[in-house]
Structure formats: structure tokens, C-alpha cells
Design a protein around this motif. Structure first.
Motif, mmCIF file in Angstrom:
data_model
loop_
_atom_site.group_PDB
_atom_site.id
_atom_site.type_symbol
_atom_site.label_atom_id
_atom_site.label_comp_id
_atom_site.label_asym_id
_atom_site.label_seq_id
_atom_site.Cartn_x
_atom_site.Cartn_y
_atom_site.Cartn_z
ATOM 1 N N ILE A 6 4.751 29.776 8.055
ATOM 2 C CA ILE A 6 6.100 30.030 7.554
ATOM 3 C C ILE A 6 6.091 31.212 6.603
ATOM 4 O O ILE A 6 6.939 32.102 6.650
ATOM 5 C CB ILE A 6 6.647 28.775 6.854
ATOM 6 C CG1 ILE A 6 6.882 27.670 7.883
ATOM 7 C CG2 ILE A 6 7.936 29.079 6.110
ATOM 8 C CD1 ILE A 6 7.268 26.346 7.272
ATOM 9 N N GLU A 14 17.998 29.646 5.461
ATOM 10 C CA GLU A 14 18.422 28.335 5.949
ATOM 11 C C GLU A 14 19.523 27.827 5.027
ATOM 12 O O GLU A 14 19.326 27.712 3.824
ATOM 13 C CB GLU A 14 17.245 27.358 5.953
ATOM 14 C CG GLU A 14 16.085 27.822 6.812
ATOM 15 C CD GLU A 14 14.845 26.972 6.618
ATOM 16 O OE1 GLU A 14 14.963 25.874 6.038
ATOM 17 O OE2 GLU A 14 13.760 27.414 7.033
ATOM 18 N N TYR A 32 13.187 31.965 2.757
ATOM 19 C CA TYR A 32 11.733 32.044 2.876
ATOM 20 C C TYR A 32 11.352 33.496 3.152
ATOM 21 O O TYR A 32 11.719 34.058 4.189
ATOM 22 C CB TYR A 32 11.245 31.147 4.009
ATOM 23 C CG TYR A 32 11.229 29.678 3.652
ATOM 24 C CD1 TYR A 32 10.049 29.049 3.281
ATOM 25 C CD2 TYR A 32 12.401 28.922 3.675
ATOM 26 C CE1 TYR A 32 10.025 27.701 2.945
ATOM 27 C CE2 TYR A 32 12.397 27.578 3.341
ATOM 28 C CZ TYR A 32 11.204 26.974 2.976
ATOM 29 O OH TYR A 32 11.192 25.650 2.641
ATOM 30 N N GLU A 118 15.442 21.321 -1.522
ATOM 31 C CA GLU A 118 14.391 22.009 -0.765
ATOM 32 C C GLU A 118 13.009 21.696 -1.319
ATOM 33 O O GLU A 118 12.018 21.740 -0.584
ATOM 34 C CB GLU A 118 14.634 23.519 -0.775
ATOM 35 C CG GLU A 118 13.795 24.292 0.226
ATOM 36 C CD GLU A 118 14.171 24.012 1.676
ATOM 37 O OE1 GLU A 118 13.349 24.307 2.569
ATOM 38 O OE2 GLU A 118 15.298 23.511 1.915
ATOM 39 N N ARG A 184 11.023 22.448 9.256
ATOM 40 C CA ARG A 184 12.051 22.967 8.361
ATOM 41 C C ARG A 184 13.117 21.892 8.158
ATOM 42 O O ARG A 184 13.334 21.046 9.020
ATOM 43 C CB ARG A 184 12.672 24.244 8.935
ATOM 44 C CG ARG A 184 11.687 25.399 9.027
ATOM 45 C CD ARG A 184 12.377 26.681 9.448
ATOM 46 N NE ARG A 184 11.438 27.788 9.542
ATOM 47 C CZ ARG A 184 11.043 28.540 8.520
ATOM 48 N NH1 ARG A 184 11.514 28.288 7.310
ATOM 49 N NH2 ARG A 184 10.189 29.523 8.691
#
Length: 659
Positions: A6, A14, A32, A118, A184
Motif C-alpha cells: 500500500i 478513500e 495514502y 482509519e 482497505r
């Protein structure tokens, strides 16, 4: 996809939305970057409350967090400034309540005091990467993860393969999260509020059905393991039997329970049991009716176990997701779950930015009539009016509810006084601050926001409880037979807690709780954002709320015991606060049993130890008529035809039993 993969990818954004009872209430955006950093913005609007964070994380090769910085405001808008850095085996973190450095030899994952959703995703990935899928948690605890099931779903952006994971060790029951096939974030679901990837809100019912199936399996297993059905009469002997309605205690008493009801009660020599009866030796302990929490929101998976373990055998739910609550009630009554008897009250609010967490929103009489009719048809016994209802609509709602035989209670709507609320048809008022605001109308009229709390802190101590205005208002409450649901325990840590200085609300049980709960309590989190120099005013404002409850009792105004929180853990503190208000302990126990049953027109069957009454009973190792703290020492709970061991119930959800 692993964390390293990632991090190596180009920046990916996202975005997810918060849905509270189907209404958008916030969002999260996670970015990210290709340098291994993750920047997250998260915000939530819950009736003017709610956090707003901007956090940046740097991910280590093992999936843990190498560093983080988070700034913003917490749920009550207090400033958040948190940092963390890991350097080899050295872990350092600092926030408003903690400033620590530790050396840790084994792998560990730091969880923020005020983290973004997150961050839980980052923990999930780290657990999946860790040996045995298990990690130590800093500052304290351990977490492990298991994969439960997979689904294929389709939303507007396209089809996705998603998996449901359960993380154990952070709460009383597992924490669930949905990830896509690249690990994710996809969704976190609850019947009250959910966070879901943009474009996939329509998938939530499918996720809910799958997740609730898993939760039901766990609940059914607990019920099967921890419930003892009383298939024969039960003779409870060698007890001190207390009847709250009379205030009398029978020494060396015996109580015979048969088919879920009390068949006989009296001196041991006076009660005869059938030869087939089972026997429970009470060891000289204190036997009394089960407690009532008259202000509950029953939606957590541990709520039922908490209530029964703490001796709460009946709750009144004052706002919930009606279909979900109906299913929980069916499960409890059919012994597929553990929990108290639940009386349903339905919330109704007006639309707008401060609307409560409900779909029952009324802007006119037609909407209100439809909602009241729906609640009446589905077995609700009360309407709870909330803060955004138009004042001019409130009298019509009261008339509609009364025409259906429903009680009317609630928050006092914004731009309305408590006196006007009563004069226009209310039967009950939730929260003692709502009564105090009656005397601060010149300072605050819009009570939809946290001003309904902060104004008490700033000005509440100046309310003269001996004034003619207060006397006349209390006389009105008495004359109209208005019931007050004070929820003093809800406000205690809100007004008295400070960063690093916890309030006294959970002090008596703090060390019994899971480590993550202990951390939150020690941190003083959850307190109002009090300006320097205002500490004494907030303390005195809270004391004025306690004093007001004492005045109401002495004036003959009916009070019911409610927590608006974790009833089985919190109700004992609520009752202690009534004692501190000057209410004699025997009267407090009557409020929490017989009086609450009477308000809900159940006093002919509940709230007493008397022949013919439902056998909702608790065995207490102490004497709460002398020391209210003893009400925490519940050992055995009888809920009609079911028997529970309190210690085993608490242990099943990670709480140490009462000593």
C-alpha cells in the motif's frame, strides 16, 4: 495487499460517509501517499457535538504506526493535540492527559486517546500481519483478530469482495470491521451509526444482516451457557427480604418462586415449599426487587448482560432503531439473548442540523400524527419529544399521544421553557439540566447545542433554589404530577472531569473494567471544554443540579431512576447521587423499583416482594438501606423464570466481578 505494498503505491484517496439512522452526519477522507504516510480528516456532527480531527500517520514495515500527529477537537469540542513516535523499542506519546515513554521488547501497537476511524483500520492490518494475529496494545491491553466471513457486494462504483473481521480485546464484545480484498476500509456498521465507503450506502442492509447473524450466534451461546431456567419452584431462604413499597425488611425470611412469580413470602418458619422445589440459601444476604433503569438506549451487544449482571431487570428505552429493538426484545424473551424487560418509548424530533439520531422527524402536524400512530401501533408506551421540535408543534404532539394512551416526555424543545413544556401537556421531563434552564431563559434559548450543558456550568450556581420563581415552578410540577428523570450520573464526569483528572463517576469500579475503559476514565476524557478559571463554577453548577433533585423529592415531585448510559454499571452511581441529594436510602431504593414501575403502570406486578408479583429479584451482599454502595454487590439475579450468577455474567464480557 500488505502494508508495504500500500505504501509503495501512488497516493490513493478513500472517502467514507457517516450515516446516523440513515442520515449523513459526517465523513472521513484518508490519503495514502507513496512515502508511507497516511493523512486522515474525520468529522462528525451529532446534534452540534462531535469530533473533528486532522491526523497524519507514518506506517512501519511491520504494519505498526511509526509516528502520528493528530489535532482538532473531541466530541465536546475540547482541543485535541496528540503525538506519538516509535524509535526501535522506545515508544513515546503525548496528549492532553498523558505524557509517557516506554521501552517495549515485543511488537506493540499504540492506539490514540482520540483516534480516527482509519486508525482502527491500521490496527486491523497490523493484526493480520502479526504472528498469531495478536498484538500488545499501548498503553495497555492486547488485541487479536479473526476473519468471520466474506461477501460479494455491488454499489455505484462497482462490485467488491469484502470480508468481516472481529477484533477482540478492545471492548466488552468484539469490534467488527469490513475490509475489501485489498485490506482497505469498507464499512463499520451498527444499528445506530455506521461509516461506509462512498457509493456503497445501499449495501449496508446486506452487511447488517450478515454481521447481526454473527452477533446473534454469540448472544445465543452466552444465553445458553449463562442462563439457568427455573423449571421447578425455587425456595430462597436465609435472606433479609426488603419490600420497597412499605420500607420493611423481614429478617430470616424465605421467598417461594413458582412459574416466574412470587408464591409466598414471610418468616422462614411460615413459608412451606413443595417437595420438588429447589433451594437457594441466601447466606443472610439482602433480597430486594430488581432495579429499573428508566433512561436507557439499548443497542450495544453487551447492554443486556451488563444490566442483568448489575441487577437491572427492567429498562425503559427512550430512543432506538425500532425494528432492531423489536428483534432484541424477541430474542431476550425467547431466551436467545440475555437482558432485562424492555419498555419502549419512541423519540420524535424536528428536521435540521441539530436533529436527534432518528428517522422520526416532524415539521408539521401531519408528520407528527403519522409518527405517533406508528409508535402506538408498534407497542411503544411513550413519546419522547426532542430538542428540535418546533415549540408551536409540541402541544399538538401531546394531544395526539394522549389520545393514543401514550405518555409524553422529553427534552424541553429549543426556544421553549420547561414551564411552557409542562403547561402544554408534558407528563415528564428528561434530564435535570432541562429544569434548570427554565431559570436561564434570558441567557440561552437555543438548547439544541451543547449550550444546554455549558450554560449550567457558567450560570447554574446562581440559581436560587429558595426563590419564589423556583418555588412556584416546583409547585407546578407537583400539582400536575410531573415526573422527573434527572440522570445525574450522566452529568457528573461531564462537569467534573478534566484532562488527566477523571471525574468520580466510575471511581468505585474503574479497576474492574477492561484496560481500554480504564485508560479513558483515567484520562478525564468526556468532560466539557471548560475555560481556565471556570472549574469552580462548573463544580458548583453540578452541585446545584444535585441540590435541585433533593428539593424535588422533598416537595413531593415524582422522580425515576435513569442513567442515559451503561445501566448495569452506572445505575448504582445514580442512586448514590440521590442519597447525596438528601434522599433517604430506603426511598432511593423505592424510586429505583416500585415508583418506577408505578410510573409505567406496572406497580401491581413489579417492584415489590409480595405474593403474586413477578419474581424479578436480586440478592445483594450488603445492606443498601444503610450504605448505597452495597447495591454494586449483586450476587444472584432472578428474572422471572430465569436465574443468573452476576459474577459469571460480568466475567463473560471482560469485567471483574464485584468484590
Amino acid at each position: 495487499m500488505c502494508t508495504a505494498a500500500i505504501a509503495a503505491a501512488a497516493e490513493q484517496v478513500e472517502r467514507s460517509e457517516v450515516l446516523t439512522m440513515g442520515t449523513k452526519a459526517g465523513f472521513q477522507e484518508a490519503r495514502y501517499a507513496d512515502d508511507g504516510s497516511v493523512r486522515v480528516h474525520y468529522e462528525l456532527n451529532d446534534r452540534g457535538r462531535g469530533p473533528k480531527y486532522d491526523a497524519e500517520y507514518r506506517i512501519a514495515a511491520d504494519g505498526g504506526i511509526e509516528s502520528l500527529a493528530n489535532k482538532g477537537v473531541d466530541y465536546f469540542k475540547a482541543a485535541v493535540d496528540e503525538s506519538y513516535k516509535r524509535d526501535g523499542k522506545t515508544f513515546r506519546w503525548k496528549n492532553a492527559s498523558e505524557d509517557e515513554t516506554r521501552t517495549v521488547d515485543s511488537p506493540a501497537f499504540y492506539l490514540s486517546l482520540n483516534g480516527t476511524p482509519e486508525e482502527f483500520v491500521l490496527l486491523t492490518r497490523a493484526l493480520l500481519q502479526a504472528p498469531d494475529h495478536r498484538l500488545a496494545i499501548l498503553p495497555a491491553g492486547e488485541a487479536r483478530i479473526e476473519k468471520l466471513t466474506e461477501l460479494k457486494v455491488k454499489g455505484k462504483p462497482g462490485a467488491k469482495k469484502v470480508a468481516l473481521y472481529a477484533v477482540h480485546g478492545l471492548d466488552l464484545t468484539p469490534s467488527f470491521i469490513w475490509l475489501d480484498d485489498q485490506q482497505r476500509f469498507f464499512a463499520s456498521y451498527s444499528s445506530w451509526s455506521s461509516l461506509v465507503r462512498d457509493g456503497y450506502a445501499d449495501v449496508l442492509p446486506t452487511l447488517a444482516k450478515t454481521q447481526e447473524t454473527q452477533e446473534k450466534q454469540q448472544s445465543e451461546q452466552r444465553a445458553k451457557t449463562l442462563t439457568e431456567m427455573l423449571v421447578r419452584p425455587l425456595l430462597i431462604r436465609n435472606v433479609r427480604a426488603f419490600d420497597p413499597a412499605t420500607g420493611n425488611t423481614i429478617e430470616d425470611a424465605a421467598v417461594l418462586v413458582d412459574k416466574g412469580r412470587i408464591a409466598a413470602v414471610g418468616k422462614a418458619s411460615e413459608v412451606t415449599a413443595p417437595a420438588v422445589a429447589d433451594t437457594l440459601d441466601g447466606g443472610g444476604k439482602f433480597l430486594m426487587p430488581g432495579l429499573w433503569d428508566m433512561h436507557a438506549h439499548f443497542f450495544g451487544q453487551a447492554d443486556g448482560v451488563l444490566d442483568i449482571a448489575g441487577g437491572v431487570t427492567t429498562v425503559r428505552d427512550l430512543a432506538n432503531n425500532p425494528p432492531v429493538l423489536a428483534e432484541r426484545i424477541k430474542a431476550i424473551e425467547s431466551n436467545r439473548d440475555i437482558g432485562p424487560r424492555i419498555i419502549k418509548a419512541g423519540i420524535i424530533d424536528g428536521p435540521g442540523p441539530f436533529a436527534g439520531p432518528t428517522k422520526a422527524l416532524a415539521d408539521n402536524e401531519a408528520d407528527a400524527q403519522r409518527i405517533v400512530d406508528e409508535y402506538a401501533a408498534s407497542g411503544h408506551e411513550q413519546i419522547k419529544i426532542y430538542s428540535s421540535i418546533k415549540p408551536e408543534l409540541m402541544p399538538a404532539i401531546a394531544r395526539m399521544a394522549h389520545a393514543k394512551g401514550l405518555r409524553v416526555s422529553g427534552h424541553v424543545p429549543a426556544y421553549m421553557t420547561a414551564r411552557q413544556f409542562v403547561e402544554n401537556g408534558a407528563d415528564e421531563i428528561q434530564h435535570i439540566n432541562m429544569l434548570m434552564l427554565n431559570f436561564l431563559f434570558d441567557k440561552v434559548q437555543d438548547t439544541r447545542s451543547p449550550a444546554r450543558f455549558t450554560s449550567i456550568g457558567e450560570y447554574g450556581a446562581g440559581i436560587d433554589l429558595g426563590s419564589p420563581a423556583v418555588h412556584d415552578f416546583v409547585a407546578l410540577l407537583k400539582r400536575r404530577d410531573i415526573v422527573v428523570d434527572p440522570t445525574l450520573s450522566t452529568f457528573e464526569d461531564m462537569f467534573l472531569g478534566r484532562p488527566g483528572l477523571p471525574g468520580p463517576g466510575f471511581a468505585a469500579i474503574q479497576t474492574r473494567l477492561p484496560l481500554s475503559w480504564q485508560r479513558n476514565i483515567r484520562s478525564g476524557s468526556g468532560g466539557l471544554p471548560i475555560k481556565p478559571g471556570q472549574e469552580a463554577a462548573y463544580r458548583d453548577g453540578y452541585q446545584r443540579m444535585i441540590d435541585f433533585v433533593g428539593l424535588l423529592f422533598r416537595s413531593g415531585v415524582r422522580i425515576v431512576s435513569g442513567t442515559d448510559g451503561s445501566g448495569g454499571l452506572q445505575l448504582p452511581r445514580e442512586l448514590e447521587l440521590y442519597v447525596s441529594a438528601g434522599i433517604p436510602p430506603k426511598d432511593v431504593l423505592r424510586i429505583a423499583t416500585y415508583d418506577s414501575a408505578a410510573v409505567m403502570k406496572r406497580d401491581k406486578e413489579y417492584g415489590r416482594i409480595a405474593p403474586g408479583y413477578v419474581a424479578d429479584l436480586i440478592l445483594v451482599d450488603g445492606d443498601p438501606t444503610m450504605n448505597m454502595a452495597d447495591i454494586r454487590k449483586v450476587r444472584t439475579v432472578i428474572r422471572g423464570d430465569r436465574r443468573y450468577d452476576s459474577a459469571k455474567l460480568f466475567s463473560a464480557i471482560g469485567i471483574a466481578p464485584s468484590p
